[in-house]
Design a protein around this motif. Sequence first.
Motif, PDB file in Angstrom:
ATOM      1  N   ASN A  77       0.937  -1.045   0.071  1.00  0.00           N
ATOM      2  CA  ASN A  77       0.120   0.152   0.082  1.00  0.00           C
ATOM      3  C   ASN A  77       0.854   1.268  -0.038  1.00  0.00           C
ATOM      4  N   VAL A  78       0.700   2.182  -1.063  1.00  0.00           N
ATOM      5  CA  VAL A  78       1.698   3.242  -1.152  1.00  0.00           C
ATOM      6  C   VAL A  78       0.824   4.541  -1.231  1.00  0.00           C
ATOM      7  N   ASP A  93       2.839   0.955   3.312  1.00  0.00           N
ATOM      8  CA  ASP A  93       2.036   0.195   4.350  1.00  0.00           C
ATOM      9  C   ASP A  93       1.759   0.502   5.531  1.00  0.00           C
ATOM     10  N   GLY A  94       1.418   2.124   5.184  1.00  0.00           N
ATOM     11  CA  GLY A  94       0.950   2.745   6.614  1.00  0.00           C
ATOM     12  C   GLY A  94       1.959   3.274   7.200  1.00  0.00           C
ATOM     13  N   GLU A 122      -3.073   8.766  10.786  1.00  0.00           N
ATOM     14  CA  GLU A 122      -3.731   7.640  11.138  1.00  0.00           C
ATOM     15  C   GLU A 122      -4.925   6.965  10.114  1.00  0.00           C
ATOM     16  N   HIS A 123      -5.426   7.884   9.092  1.00  0.00           N
ATOM     17  CA  HIS A 123      -6.110   7.614   8.168  1.00  0.00           C
ATOM     18  C   HIS A 123      -5.398   6.619   7.111  1.00  0.00           C
ATOM     19  N   VAL A 124      -4.103   7.025   6.788  1.00  0.00           N
ATOM     20  CA  VAL A 124      -3.180   6.232   5.971  1.00  0.00           C
ATOM     21  C   VAL A 124      -2.896   4.906   6.602  1.00  0.00           C
ATOM     22  N   ALA A 181      -4.108   1.170   5.216  1.00  0.00           N
ATOM     23  CA  ALA A 181      -3.155   0.067   4.597  1.00  0.00           C
ATOM     24  C   ALA A 181      -3.359  -1.369   5.330  1.00  0.00           C
ATOM     25  N   THR A 182      -4.236  -1.153   6.316  1.00  0.00           N
ATOM     26  CA  THR A 182      -4.845  -2.684   6.988  1.00  0.00           C
ATOM     27  C   THR A 182      -5.952  -3.020   6.320  1.00  0.00           C
ATOM     28  N   GLN A 183      -6.692  -2.475   5.420  1.00  0.00           N
ATOM     29  CA  GLN A 183      -7.794  -2.652   4.842  1.00  0.00           C
ATOM     30  C   GLN A 183      -7.775  -4.001   4.059  1.00  0.00           C
TER      31      GLN A 183
END
Length: 80
Positions: free
Chosen positions: A5-6, A20-21, A72-74, A78-80
């Motif tokens: 996730n970028v 990745d967050g 915190e949104h990023v 990344a974990t979704q």
Amino acid sequence: KAWHNVVATFDGAAMRLYVDGAPLGKLNAAGDIPVTGDPLGIGTKPGRSPAVDHFFGQISEVRLYNVALLPEHVKAQATQ
């Protein structure tokens, strides 16, 4: 092959990059993103031919927002 996730954000004062967050870097750059009639290029630099300057990989999903995401949104995305 690994999926990552970028995320890049720009808030008018700085661009931040996350992988990745996790924060990877920050570039101070003040200004506005110009609104033009030019097409948006994903995986290539604007005005360049994909054959000349192209991202070699797969992009499975792209999201654009009209605000800079907070860290915190990023991380949550990344974990979704």
